[in-house]
Design an enzyme around this catalytic site. Structure first.
Site, short mmCIF file in Angstrom:
data_model
loop_
_atom_site.label_atom_id
_atom_site.label_comp_id
_atom_site.label_asym_id
_atom_site.label_seq_id
_atom_site.Cartn_x
_atom_site.Cartn_y
_atom_site.Cartn_z
N GLU A 1 43.11 39.42 29.63
CA GLU A 1 42.54 38.10 29.31
C GLU A 1 42.41 37.89 27.80
O GLU A 1 41.33 37.63 27.27
CB GLU A 1 41.17 37.95 30.00
CG GLU A 1 41.30 37.97 31.52
CD GLU A 1 40.00 37.69 32.27
OE1 GLU A 1 38.93 37.96 31.72
OE2 GLU A 1 40.07 37.21 33.42
N GLU B 1 44.62 39.22 39.14
CA GLU B 1 43.21 39.22 39.55
C GLU B 1 42.95 37.96 40.35
O GLU B 1 43.27 36.85 39.89
CB GLU B 1 42.27 39.20 38.34
CG GLU B 1 42.10 40.50 37.64
CD GLU B 1 41.03 40.45 36.55
OE1 GLU B 1 40.05 39.68 36.69
OE2 GLU B 1 41.20 41.16 35.56
C1 BGP Z 1 37.74 39.07 34.71
C2 BGP Z 1 37.86 40.45 34.21
C3 BGP Z 1 37.55 41.51 35.17
C4 BGP Z 1 36.60 41.15 36.28
C5 BGP Z 1 36.69 39.71 36.77
C6 BGP Z 1 35.58 39.26 37.66
O1 BGP Z 1 37.33 38.29 33.67
O2 BGP Z 1 39.16 40.72 33.73
O3 BGP Z 1 37.22 42.63 34.41
O4 BGP Z 1 35.37 41.66 36.15
O5 BGP Z 1 36.80 38.83 35.71
O6 BGP Z 1 34.46 38.89 36.92
P1 BGP Z 1 33.00 39.38 37.27
O7 BGP Z 1 33.06 40.85 37.28
O8 BGP Z 1 32.13 38.83 36.21
O9 BGP Z 1 32.69 38.81 38.61
#
Ligand code: BGP
Length: 491
Positions: free
Chosen positions: A176, A385
C-alpha cells in the site's frame, strides 16, 4: 474454459508484523510496529518511544507464525492454496537496518518457510516492505523522509533476490505504497516517520489528529519509496530474469455522491490522487500530468535527484496488485455522514451495508475498479487483500459458523468473474488474514479475517491453537473448482 484462467493464483495473505511474532528470536531487531500498542474498535493504538511498561504490544507474539509456520502452511496446503502472500521482517535480516551484513538466522527462517510452501506446491508472493521499517531507521534517520534509507533498502533487496533465487518468483516492493499520501498512519506505517512525543495516540480512530503531519515530508518520503521501488524492480530482473515484481496499492473508490458536476469532479480528483498518482509512476514510469497541479496546490516540491526520472522509467512493474475492502463517495457537502474504511474515512454510501467496523461492503465496486485499472494500465492485475473483519463465535463443539464471511467472499469472487468476462487480465486472489492475525488499524485480535481461527484475545491471552472455520471448507471447494463452485453449503 471456466470463468477463471487456468493457473489462477488462489490463496491467502499475511504480513510479518501482524502474523509472525518472535520479536526477539534469532536476533531480530525492533521495527516500527513493535512499538505500537494494542487498541480496539473504540480505543486508539499508541506509538511509544521504545517499549514502555504497562502496555501490550501485539506484534511481539502476534499469532506466532514464527514457531507454527509448518502447521499454518499445512493448513494452506489442505485448502489447496496456489499462492501464499507473506512479508519479510526487514529487522529479522538487518536488526537495525543499516548493517552491512544480514543475519543468517533470519535468512534460514524464511528459506525454511519457502521450502515448506514448496512441499505443497504453493508459490510464495513476497512483500518486501509491509509496514515495518526497522525502528532504528525510523528513530535515528527519520524514516523514509531521509534518502539514505534507499541504499539500506536496496542492500536488503539484494540479499532477498540472491538468497531466495529460485524459491521466490513473485515479489511486491511496498505494501500500500500510496498510504503515504495520508496523514498519521501514512507517516508511521508507510514512511517510518515517528511522532515527536513519547506516547502518541495514532491510528484510524485518532487518524484525524494530523498535528504532527508535514505533507512536504510525506511526499518526499513517498518519492524516495517510488524511486527505491523502481530500482528494486530493475535489480530483481537483473539478478533473475524469472522474477516478476509488482506494485501494491490501497485501492480507493470515490463514487460521486450526487450527479452534481462538483461531486463528479471531486470523485475524479480523489480517484486520481489516491490510485493514479502512485499507480502511474509504478506502471508507466513517470508522474502523471495532474501531479504538477497537485504539488502546486499543496505547496510541495518533489526532491528529484539526478537519475531519479530514469530510474522510474527503467523500473516499471510487471503486474499491478491492490487491496480492496470497501468503497466510499466524494462530495463537497460537509453534512453527509462519514463511514470508515481501510486506513481512511469518507462520505458514506446510503445504498451499501457496513461491516461491524463500519466499512461499507461493495462487491460491485471491485468489478468497477478492476475495469478502471485494467483499462488504464493494461497489465495483469491481482487482488492481494480482500476479506471481512468480523467477530467470530466458537460453538461448544469447537466449530465456527462464519457464513457472513463466506457471503462476503462469494459476492466479491462473483464480481471478479464478471470482470474477467469484461476482459480484465486477472492473475489471482489472496484473501486477507487467511489465518486470524492482529489488525493493522486497531491492533486487536477481535477483528478476525481468517478462514483459520486462532485462539487469542485482545489482551494477548489464549492457547494459539488453530481451528478450521466453515469458510475454510468453503474456500477449499472454491479453489478445487477453480472458482466455479461458490455454493454455500458445508461438509
Ligand atoms: C491493509 C493492510 C493490512 C491489513 C488490512 C486490514 O491496509 O495492508 O496489513 O491489516 O489493511 O486492515 P485492518 O487490519 O485494519 O482491518
Amino acid at each position: 474454459m471456466g470463468r477463471f484462467p487456468e493457473n489462477f493464483l488462489w490463496g491467502g495473505a499475511t504480513a510479518a508484523n501482524q502474523f509472525e511474532g518472535g520479536v526477539s528470536e534469532g536476533g531480530k531487531g525492533l521495527s516500527v510496529p513493535d512499538v505500537m500498542t494494542g487498541g480496539t474498535k473504540t480505543t486508539p493504538r499508541h506509538v511509544t518511544d521504545g517499549i514502555l511498561a504497562g502496555y501490550h504490544y501485539p506484534s511481539h507474539e502476534a499469532v506466532d507464525f514464527y514457531h507454527r509456520y509448518k502447521e499454518d502452511i499445512a493448513l494452506y496446503g489442505e485448502m489447496g492454496f496456489k499462492c501464499f502472500r507473506m512479508s519479510i521482517n526487514w529487522s529479522r535480516l538487518f536488526p537495525n537496518g543499516d548493517e552491512k551484513q544480514p543475519k543468517q538466522e533470519g535468512i534460514a527462517f524464511y528459506r525454511n518457510v519457502f521450502l515448506e510452501c514448496q512441499k505443497y506446491g504453493i508459490q510464495p508472493l513476497v512483500t518486501i516492505s509491509h509496514y515495518e521499517l526497522p525502528y532504528h531507521l525510523a528513530k535515528e534517520y527519520g524514516g523514509w523522509a531521509n534518502r539514505e534509507i534507499m541504499d539500506f533498502f536496496l542492500r536488503y533487496c539484494k540479499v532477498l533476490f540472491t538468497e531466495f533465487q529460485g524459491l521466490v518468483h513473485h515479489w511486491l516492493t511496498f505494501n500500500e505504497i500510496n498510504i503515504l499520501q495520508m496523514g498519521a498512519y501514512g507517516n508511521l506505517m508507510g514512511g517510518g516517520i515517528l511522532p515527536p512525543g513519547k506516547d502518541t495516540a495514532v491510528g484510524v480512530l485518532a487518524g484525524l489528529d494530523t498535528s504532527w503531519d508535514d505533507e512536504q515530508r510525506r511526499y518526499t518520503a513517498l518519492h524516495h519509496q517510488l524511486v527505491a521501488s523502481a530500482k528494486a524492480v530493475a535489480m530483481a530482473h537483473e539478478i533473475d530474469p524469472e522474477n516478476k515484481v509488482g506494485c501494491m496499492l490501497l485501492s480507493r473508490i470515490a463514487y460521486p455522491y450526487t450527479c452534481r458536476p462538483d461531486d463528479v469532479l471531486k470523485g475524479q480528483q480523489v480517484m486520481q490522487t489516491a490510485n493514479y498518482y502512485c499507480g502511474d509512476v509504478q506502471v508507466r514510469g513517470a508522474y502523471p500530468a495532474f501531479a504538477r497541479r497537485l504539488w502546486k496546490e499543496k505547496g510541495i516540491e518533489i526532491p528529484f535527484a539526478a537519475g531519479d526520472r530514469e530510474a522510474l522509467k527503467e523500473g516499471t512493474v510487471d503486474f499491478f496488485t491492490f487491496s480492496y475492502y470497501s468503497s466510499s463517495t466524494a462530495t463537497d457537502d460537509p453534512d453527509v455522514p462519514v463511514a470508515n474504511g481501510n486506513m481512511m474515512r469518507g462520505p458514506a454510501n446510503p445504498y451499501l451495508e457496513q461491516s461491524q467496523w463500519g466499512w461499507t461492503i461493495d462487491p460491485k465496486g471491485l468489478r468497477y475498479l478492476l475495469n478502471e485499472f485494467y483499462g488504464r494500465w493494461q497489465i495483469p492485475l491481482m487482488i492481494v487483500e480482500n476479506g471481512l473483519g468480523a467477530e467470530d463465535q466458537v460453538e461448544a463443539d469447537g466449530s465456527i459458523h462464519d457464513e457472513y464471511r463466506i457471503a462476503y467472499m462469494r459476492e466479491h469472487i462473483e464480481q471478479m468473474a464478471e470482470a474477467v468476462e469484461d476482459g480484465v487480465e486477472l492473475m489471482g486472489y489472496t484473501v486477507w488474514g487467511c489465518t486470524d492475525l492482529v489488525s493493522a488499524g486497531t491492533g486487536e485480535m477481535a477483528k478476525r479475517y481468517g478462514l483459520v481461527y486462532v485462539d487469542k484475545d485482545n489482551e494477548g491471552k489464549g492457547t494459539l491453537e488453530r481451528r478450521r472455520k466453515d469458510s475454510f471448507y468453503w474456500y477449499q471447494k472454491v479453489i478445487k473448482s477453480n472458482g466455479e463452485n461458490l455454493d454455500c453449503y458445508f461438509h
